[in-house]
Design an enzyme around this catalytic site. Structure first.
Site, short mmCIF file in Angstrom:
data_model
loop_
_atom_site.label_atom_id
_atom_site.label_comp_id
_atom_site.label_asym_id
_atom_site.label_seq_id
_atom_site.Cartn_x
_atom_site.Cartn_y
_atom_site.Cartn_z
N ASP A 264 8.10 -10.15 20.76
CA ASP A 264 6.39 -9.69 20.53
C ASP A 264 5.69 -10.19 21.75
O ASP A 264 5.74 -11.40 22.27
CB ASP A 264 6.89 -10.30 19.04
CG ASP A 264 4.98 -8.97 18.07
OD1 ASP A 264 4.97 -8.19 18.75
OD2 ASP A 264 4.23 -9.40 17.52
N THR B 156 7.13 -4.76 14.33
CA THR B 156 8.42 -5.66 13.95
C THR B 156 9.04 -5.44 12.76
O THR B 156 10.65 -5.31 13.15
CB THR B 156 7.62 -7.31 13.48
OG1 THR B 156 5.66 -7.43 13.88
CG2 THR B 156 8.12 -8.47 12.61
N ARG C 24 -0.75 -1.87 7.60
CA ARG C 24 -1.38 -3.39 7.68
C ARG C 24 -2.32 -3.09 6.38
O ARG C 24 -2.00 -4.57 5.60
CB ARG C 24 -1.06 -4.16 8.90
CG ARG C 24 -1.70 -6.08 8.25
CD ARG C 24 -1.70 -6.55 9.10
NE ARG C 24 -0.07 -7.04 9.60
CZ ARG C 24 0.43 -7.69 11.07
NH1 ARG C 24 -0.58 -6.64 12.28
NH2 ARG C 24 1.27 -7.63 10.99
N1 LIG Z 1 5.68 3.58 9.03
C1 LIG Z 1 5.62 1.74 7.55
N2 LIG Z 1 5.66 2.66 6.67
C2 LIG Z 1 5.55 1.87 6.09
N3 LIG Z 1 5.37 0.33 5.78
C3 LIG Z 1 4.48 -0.14 7.27
C4 LIG Z 1 4.75 0.35 8.14
N4 LIG Z 1 4.31 0.47 10.04
C5 LIG Z 1 3.84 -1.29 8.86
N5 LIG Z 1 4.58 -1.23 7.66
C6 LIG Z 1 4.12 -1.76 6.87
O1 LIG Z 1 2.63 -2.82 7.84
C7 LIG Z 1 2.80 -4.25 7.49
C8 LIG Z 1 2.17 -4.98 8.97
O2 LIG Z 1 3.33 -4.13 10.12
P1 LIG Z 1 4.59 -4.77 10.91
O3 LIG Z 1 4.19 -6.03 10.83
O4 LIG Z 1 5.29 -4.37 11.47
O5 LIG Z 1 2.64 -4.49 12.02
P2 LIG Z 1 3.07 -4.73 13.60
O6 LIG Z 1 2.80 -3.33 14.42
O7 LIG Z 1 4.74 -5.98 14.53
O8 LIG Z 1 2.34 -6.05 13.62
P3 LIG Z 1 1.54 -7.09 14.79
O9 LIG Z 1 1.42 -6.66 16.47
O10 LIG Z 1 0.33 -7.74 14.41
O11 LIG Z 1 3.08 -7.65 15.06
C9 LIG Z 1 4.39 -4.02 6.81
O12 LIG Z 1 3.66 -5.20 5.61
C10 LIG Z 1 5.01 -3.22 6.94
O13 LIG Z 1 5.52 -3.04 5.41
#
Ligand SMILES: Nc1ncnc2c1ncn2[C@@H]1O[C@H](COP(=O)(O)OP(=O)(O)OP(=O)(O)O)[C@@H](O)[C@H]1O
Length: 365
Positions: A130, A86, A238
């Site tokens: 998503d 995301t 996360r």
């Molecule tokens: N590469 C990164 N650097 C810093 N913070 C990150 C990074 N990747 C993820 N985060 C942090 O982790 C949290 C979760 O990230 P995100 O929501 O983008 O994950 P996702 O892969 O979309 O998860 P889901 O599939 O459950 O939606 C966010 O708060 C984000 O700030």
């Protein structure tokens, strides 16, 4: 490992989802995290920690599109929950100076739902979809045409009298995210110009995530404190951020607010997250396998009864991480503990001394 078979912490059944939701080490997003999670999200590619290859490739894709003054190619992001899909979709929109619309596969059950979203997009807008693998079939087929030709056919009426009315769409960028790239039909997968697979993060990367988050949360953290939390974060930003917030509470209430290694260790001890990121459920499953069944093989149902959990909870919530960590193996004859599992719980395999610890309760290891 074949990624397509992999689905860590993304339970499909309601029973397993309920089992996962209460866990501090669950990689899924939970309601009360949303505001803080948003505050901690990196805002551009430069702030995004790790995933070097994905970052570099994406940077090229976006720069090239910007230079051409064109809309960026459609992007597919695959990877386990909490790895930043995301976040990356928002970064894509920010880097393209474009607005973003966020929705998910399960929210689009009818082709009409998708047509309504697509027809309201503005030129260059990013549509983040998503769990794209969970879209309905008719919506998926509509998406093929929208992605390729920026056009959809809206069907009006039913039966023999139904007519297809073509609708032109402005060029847009679809960013699809999935935990199960293997579940996407090839025609859909093929329509993405750029596909990126997100890997679990290494300890050094998680430490960088933690230092950055601590700065934003205005918490003082020592390098050894960050290392301690990183080691328990299951390769997932996360989870790292969630553990950080719990450790911050502990540091504030029990000490002077500074997160040291000792504080992190004690705090995560209170929350029963051990040095390798296993929680109470993980250790219960492993403990039962070792103490009651001599390390296996034992059937999943028997193991589930032994720990008093649903079969799905054991299979979909606890096991993926145990398998990934090399502590448990799934074999045709049942679940088997690896030598690392004995070592992790401080037990000896049968025949190598029974030791005193077999007397401990399943949750007490
Ligand atoms: N590469 C990164 N650097 C810093 N913070 C990150 C990074 N990747 C993820 N985060 C942090 O982790 C949290 C979760 O990230 P995100 O929501 O983008 O994950 P996702 O892969 O979309 O998860 P889901 O599939 O459950 O939606 C966010 O708060 C984000 O700030």
């Amino acid at each position: 490992m074949d990624w397509d078979d992999w689905d860590d912490s993304a339970p499909d059944t309601a029973a397993a989802a309920a089992g996962a939701a209460e866990r501090l080490v669950d990689a899924g997003a939970d309601g009360d995290d949303q505001a803080v999670e948003a505050a901690l999200r990196p805002k551009n590619l430069g702030e995004f920690v790790g995933q070097e290859r994905v970052r570099e490739q994406l940077d090229l894709v976006l720069r090239a599109a910007r230079q051409r003054g064109a809309t960026a190619d459609h992007v597919l992001l695959s990877g386990a929950p909490g790895l930043g899909k995301t976040t990356l979709s928002m970064i894509i929109a920010a880097e393209m100076a474009a607005p973003i619309r966020i929705t998910s596969g399960p929210a689009i059950q009818h082709a009409g739902d998708l047509a309504a979203i697509l027809s309201s997009l503005t030129e260059g807008e990013v549509l983040f979809l998503d769990e794209i693998h969970r879209m309905s079939r008719p919506a998926e087929e509509m998406l093929y045409m929208a992605m390729e030709d920026f056009r959809v056919d809206v069907i009006v009426g039913k039966g023999p009298g139904a007519t297809a009315i073509p609708l032109e769409l402005p060029p847009f960028t679809l960013v699809g995210a999935t935990t199960r790239a293997g579940l996407l039909p090839p025609p859909l997968r093929d329509r993405f110009g750029f596909t990126a697979h997100m890997e679990f993060y290494g300890p050094a990367e998680l430490e960088r995530v933690l230092h950055r988050s601590a700065r934003l949360l205005e918490v003082e953290i020592e390098p050894a404190g960050a290392a301690e939390i990183a080691g328990r974060s299951r390769g997932t930003p996360r989870i790292a951020n969630r553990l950080l917030r719990r450790v911050r509470d502990y540091a504030q209430v029990k000490a002077d607010g500074v997160i040291t290694r000792e504080i992190a260790e004690s705090a995560l001890g209170v929350y029963e997250v051990d040095g390798r990121g296993l929680d109470r459920l993980d250790r219960a499953v492993l403990g039962a396998l070792l103490k009651l069944f001599g390390g296996g093989p034992v059937g999943l149902s028997t193991l589930a009864v032994a720990v008093g959990e649903e079969r799905e909870t054991v299979e979909e919530v606890a096991e993926p991480f145990l398998v990934r960590e090399g502590l448990l193996a799934r074999t045709p004859r049942g679940r088997v503990a690896t030598p690392a599992a004995w070592e992790h719980l401080g037990l000896r395999p049968p025949g190598q001394d029974t030791g005193g610890s077999a007397q401990q309760g399943l949750f007490g290891v």
